[in-house]
Structure formats: C-alpha cells, structure tokens
Design an enzyme around this catalytic site. Structure first.
Site: not given
Ligand code: AMP
Length: 392
Positions: A7, A88, A177, A236, A379
């Site tokens: 990643n 990823r 996601h 956010r 993940e």
C-alpha cells in the site's frame, strides 16, 4: 505460497507478507517520509520490531531496503520465494471492475486516473515500477479500491448535473474503501453460509463509508466522486450543500483550494469539536461534559443512521448491519448509539454481546429484525487473496 500486499502513499510504503497456506502475516512494516528529511522504516512480526533511520530518496530506495531486509532477517531465503505481489490502488476510474495482473497498459491507466486521486495514483505507479525493476519475473497484481463499487447502477452513480459532465469528464460517484467492503461481505457470507445476503456495511474509521451490498455485489455507497462525500468523518465534512463553497470563499477571502483543504482536513469531528479528529478524544471529552464534542458525536451518528435507513429501503430490507474499521471495531458505545436510533425498524443490540472488539461476532439480540455483526476488516489479506487467485 508467499504473497506480499503493498500500500504505497505519496511518501510512504506499507507492506504485509502473508503465508497464504495459513493466511498468517510473516512480517509487516512501514517506510515513512520517503523523499522527505527524517525518513525511516519499521519492520515487525510477533518476534521482533526494528525501527531504523534510512536515506529514502524515492520508492525504489524503500523497495530495495525492504527486499534486502527480508533476506537478511531470514524471512525468505531468496527473492524467488516471493510468489506474488499485490498493490492496492486507490482509483481505477470506471474501467476496472476487478483486480488484474499488472501490465504496461495497467500502469498507464493508473497514471491516467491520477486526476481523480492526485495524491495516491502517481505514488502507486512509481511503486509498481520500482518493484518491477527489481523483480521483473515476479507476478504482480493491482487491487482497486473503486472496483467493488462498479456494480452500482447508473441511476445511483450519476449526479443530477448536466449529462455532458459525465460524458466529457466522467463526473460520477466512484466510492472508496471497496476492498474493505468486499472483504466484509465475503466474511459474512462464509460466517452465515449464505451468498444471498442484504448487507449494510459501515466502515467507520478516520475516513468512513457505508455500502449497501446485495448477493455480494455493491448496490450503493456513501462516498462519491471523491472520499469527501457521505457521512461525517475525522476531518472530512461528509455531504454538504456545495453552494457554501463560493459563499465562504467570498466571506473569508479564501481560494477554492483553501476551502477544499478545510472541507477535507479541518471539518468533521475536528471542525465541530474544535478539539480532535480522533473518536477516542471525542468520546472522552463527551464523558467530561464537552458540548461541542457531544455535538460532533451526535452529528456523526445522525449521518450514519441516515445512510443506514436509506440503504435499508434501497435494499428492500436488510439481513445484516456490519461494523468495521477503527471506530466500528472498537467503539461499543458508538455502535450502541447508532443501533438505538434504528429501534423503529425492530433492530436491537444485545448489550452484553456488543461489549467486544477485534473479533467476528453477532451483536444483535435474538428478537432483532436484522442481525448486527462486528467484522474486523483486513484489506491487506483481501489484496493477497486476489493476488493468489489471479496468479494461480
Ligand atoms: P482507522 O481509520 O480505521 O484506523 O480508524 C481510526 C479511528 O478509529 C480513530 O478515530 C480512532 O479514534 C478510532 N479508534 C481506534 N481505536 C479505538 C478505540 N479503542 N475506541 C474508540 N475508537 C477507536
């Protein structure tokens, strides 16, 4: 077989090396501050942890050190033992509906989609090139975070804006996601022995998104053209009326870039509480009677409940509401607050069962109309599983 999940961020590289016979992590780590002063790396497993300063001028430096260290630490005897590497990728545009084997065309596409993920996609491409240089014969795959959401129907992924924006500039919902939501759907199908489930998956972390999943396929998701949309997050804003952008620009004398920075980095928990983006700080401050922290928490819960109720109707009911990621996996209090708001749908928690973290567990009471599950996300493992399936 040994598969490595990668990643890469603009200045970082995270990795996990899996033994796929057991799905155990052999070693994992993080290279930080790549191309910035003060770069360093951490490599660890259950037996050791190494933290070391290092000159990391670019991702190639990190890749070289990583591979040397795997041999030096005797995790592998030679680079031939690496059966595959899965990367990823944040954005696959509307082209990639699944994970694929890396080719020149794939790398070109990743660079082309940088418009949608300017911080991440260029770094992914650089990192793939660095690995291909050192390991030209090792099979490599890419796993797109947007791919799972490509099954969303056009009437749900389009915005009601001039159609030519979509035709000319690909303006639409992409979501994020996806790898996590797909992992949770897969885990629940295995756990319950059913692949016909209607799932509302709540990935609640620093970034949060909620997906409606039917028969293992994504029907809708809360993030939009970018990860800014959807529920209230750590920093956010989640959904807002875009008209406030030009209004605040004028009032505060700020540029579009500055306002976007505020919406991405200074809003959400942090913006409302004026205290912290971290839900643990928010929970502690609520206990101490901090009103703005309580307001931030309530706004977060409201936004999650809003999406769950919307998706309940979109799916025509729901078999499982799943909680995952930092907040979803760890905060029993937040899960309880959310599910209590769903009482009118007959959804109820077993308060004792809810007192858990970090394991797959049914949290709902026996008379609840939908099941509620805690499912820790993974993940990295999902990326390794996709890689194994593709290289086989
Ligand atoms: P993630 O982005 O998935 O790493 O999640 C980060 C968020 O999870 C942060 O807001 C953390 O405060 C939250 N989190 C992690 N551990 C806990 C915990 N034990 N209790 C409450 N929230 C937690």
């Amino acid at each position: 077989m040994k598969i490595m999940s990668i990643n890469a961020g603009s200045s970082s590289l995270k990795f996990s090396l899996f033994d796929m016979d057991t799905e155990n992590v052999l070693v994992s780590g993080l290279f930080e501050r790549i191309g910035i002063e003060g770069s360093c790396y951490t490599i660890k497993n259950s037996e050791f942890k190494i933290k070391q300063d290092a000159e990391l001028n670019n991702h190639s430096d990190a890749v070289k050190i990583l591979l040397d260290k795997l041999i030096e630490l005797k995790i592998i005897n030679s680079l031939e033992e690496l059966d595959g590497i899965g990367h990823r990728i944040v954005h696959g545009g509307d082209k990639y509906t699944d994970s694929v084997v890396v080719s020149d065309q794939v790398v070109e596409d990743i660079i082309r989609f940088s418009d949608y993920a300017p911080l991440h996609n260029p770094a992914h491409a650089v990192c793939i090139k660095a690995f291909r240089e050192v390991l030209p014969n090792t099979p490599m795959t890419v796993v797109f975070d947007t791919a799972f959401h490509q099954t969303i129907a056009k009437d749900r992924y389009l915005y009601a804006v001039p159609y030519e924006w979509y035709e000319k500039h690909h303006v639409r919902k992409y979501g994020a996601h996806g790898t996590s939501h797909r992992y949770i759907a897969k885990k629940l199908a295995e756990e319950l022995g059913r692949d016909d489930l209607k799932i509302i998956c709540c990935h609640l972390g620093n970034g949060s998104s909620i997906s409606a999943i039917k028969d293992g396929k994504c029907v809708d998701t809360s993030m939009g053209f970018t990860p800014l949309a959807g529920v209230v997050m750590g920093t956010r804003s989640g959904d807002i009326d875009v008209s406030l952008v030009p209004y605040v620009m004028e009032k505060e004398g700020k540029s579009v870039g500055e306002i976007m920075d505020c919406l991405n980095k200074k809003s959400g928990f942090l913006g409302i509480s004026e205290l912290s983006s971290d839900s643990r700080d928010i929970e502690n401050a609520v206990k101490e009677g901090n009103e703005q922290a309580a307001l931030a928490q309530k706004m977060f819960v409201n936004s999650v409940v809003k999406y769950i109720s919307q998706y309940y109707v979109e799916l025509g009911g729901c078999d499982v509401i799943a909680f995952t990621a930092g907040i979803g996996e760890n905060s029993a209090a937040t899960r309880l607050e959310i599910i209590e708001e769903l009482a009118c749908l007959g959804i109820k928690l077993d308060v004792e069962a809810n007192n858990v973290r970090g394991e797959v567990r049914c949290l709902s009471s026996s008379d609840s109309t939908s099941m509620v599950y805690l499912v820790p996300t993974n993940e990295e493992l999902m990326i390794a599983m996709d890689t194994l399936a593709l290289i086989k």
